[in-house]
Design an enzyme around this catalytic site. Sequence first.
Site, PDB file in Angstrom:
ATOM      1  N   ALA A   1     -40.397 -16.972 107.073  1.00  0.00           N
ATOM      2  CA  ALA A   1     -41.069 -15.637 106.892  1.00  0.00           C
ATOM      3  C   ALA A   1     -42.070 -15.788 106.106  1.00  0.00           C
ATOM      4  O   ALA A   1     -42.737 -16.868 105.628  1.00  0.00           O
ATOM      5  CB  ALA A   1     -39.975 -14.736 106.606  1.00  0.00           C
ATOM      6  N   ASN A   2     -42.671 -14.557 105.453  1.00  0.00           N
ATOM      7  CA  ASN A   2     -43.642 -14.558 104.582  1.00  0.00           C
ATOM      8  C   ASN A   2     -43.471 -13.504 103.464  1.00  0.00           C
ATOM      9  O   ASN A   2     -42.339 -12.790 103.697  1.00  0.00           O
ATOM     10  CB  ASN A   2     -45.128 -14.460 105.275  1.00  0.00           C
ATOM     11  CG  ASN A   2     -45.155 -13.168 105.965  1.00  0.00           C
ATOM     12  OD1 ASN A   2     -45.031 -12.082 105.503  1.00  0.00           O
ATOM     13  ND2 ASN A   2     -45.621 -13.373 107.353  1.00  0.00           N
ATOM     14  N   ARG A   3     -44.569 -13.171 102.570  1.00  0.00           N
ATOM     15  CA  ARG A   3     -43.959 -12.426 101.560  1.00  0.00           C
ATOM     16  C   ARG A   3     -44.410 -10.754 101.786  1.00  0.00           C
ATOM     17  O   ARG A   3     -44.261  -9.998 100.972  1.00  0.00           O
ATOM     18  CB  ARG A   3     -44.614 -12.671 100.317  1.00  0.00           C
ATOM     19  CG  ARG A   3     -44.069 -14.115  99.828  1.00  0.00           C
ATOM     20  CD  ARG A   3     -44.865 -14.469  98.423  1.00  0.00           C
ATOM     21  NE  ARG A   3     -44.562 -15.961  98.022  1.00  0.00           N
ATOM     22  CZ  ARG A   3     -43.543 -16.228  97.277  1.00  0.00           C
ATOM     23  NH1 ARG A   3     -42.592 -15.307  96.936  1.00  0.00           N
ATOM     24  NH2 ARG A   3     -43.286 -17.296  97.284  1.00  0.00           N
TER      25      ARG A   3
ATOM     26  N   ALA B   1     -47.939  -9.001 108.895  1.00  0.00           N
ATOM     27  CA  ALA B   1     -48.379 -10.231 108.705  1.00  0.00           C
ATOM     28  C   ALA B   1     -47.462 -11.101 109.646  1.00  0.00           C
ATOM     29  O   ALA B   1     -46.332 -11.250 109.364  1.00  0.00           O
ATOM     30  CB  ALA B   1     -47.912 -10.720 107.321  1.00  0.00           C
TER      31      ALA B   1
END
Length: 402
Positions: free
Chosen positions: A211-213, A277
């Site tokens: 995943a990402n932030r 994102a």
Amino acid sequence: MIAGKKIVLVVTGGIAAYKTLILARLLIKAHAEVRVVMTHAATEFVTPKTFSVLTQHDVLTDLFSDQTQADISHIELADWADYMLVVPATANFMAKMVQGIADDAASSVVIARHTPIAIAPAMNLNMYQNPAVVRNLEQLKADGVHIIEPVVGDLAEGYQGKGRLPEPEDLYAQIEVLMERDLGTPVLTGKRVLISAGGTKEAIDPVRYIANRSSGKMGYALAQAAVQAGAQVDLVSTVQLPAPMFTNVIAVETADQMLAAMQAHFEQADIVIMAAAVADYRVANPANQKIKKDPDQKGLTLNLVENPDILAQLGAKKTHQYLVGFAAETQNLLEHAQAKLIKKQADLLIANDVSNHDIAFGSDNNEVTLLSKNDAPKHLPLTDKLTLSHQILEIIAAQMEE
């Protein structure tokens, strides 16, 4: 939008009437002027004196009382109002509204209105589901009355069901949106807006994922601002933030799921904003069971494959849609964003420097630069994300009119 507005709050006879005391206080704290009208049944639950003290105005309860002052008669009060609210709205009072019955002060004020109105039904689950009540609600919607839906919760009868009046803070939030749309100058009235939000999650095994932030806050702020600007909003989301009022939220997790959801709603959209994102890569073959540590191996190798480029795919198939993309970069911001604008066939590219901790993922604030094909880059300075979203949507609306 609430500040400075004249609001008539009609209180009808239900146990939830006590919540309107807090609602009135919230409206007054927002610098609205509030006057209250009560049905006789409502006075059995909350006293007119309490509302009078809160609002600093006399409360209208009886058309023929000697204590009723001429300057708050039902016609003058209806003429005075910028907006009307009926909270709570009982089944009986809604039936009067549908039939145009004006047999007391409250119903007379409502029938005499020439302003927008919102009602918040609250009653027993079985009453709420009664076919006659359902028909009346549909007729009120057709008549242009805004319906603030009841919620599922504990009812006065001791069991749970849909029919409970929302909490005052939730009522206030919905009223704020409705008043913004009805009394403001909404720039997206009649438009349908499709927005993605959050970071996609790509499974490694049933427990872990890539995943990402991204927090999704920017996408949610854009959705809320679009609703306030008069649009119908579909929000494709990977996060579990409180849903913006009056939006249709479509929950997804992976890039493939997001692509499918965006494509399903793309044709009907006038404006499409890819604020999510999206992970560039996913695991080629996610494990069916949790991957366990192997004492004979010093590491774990994941075979990654490229995810679909959702913005580019939408750009390639757009017809009438105004397409907006985001570029979250840590270096060479404008250079990367300009290249993305052209490559993805977007109409507008919103660039922000996520290496700046003041506007990085998860922040409540943001600062962006807008790039489009025919205009010079436009910088929008640091502010909260909702304010920024309104600024972005005003620019989009202006460009769509050119």
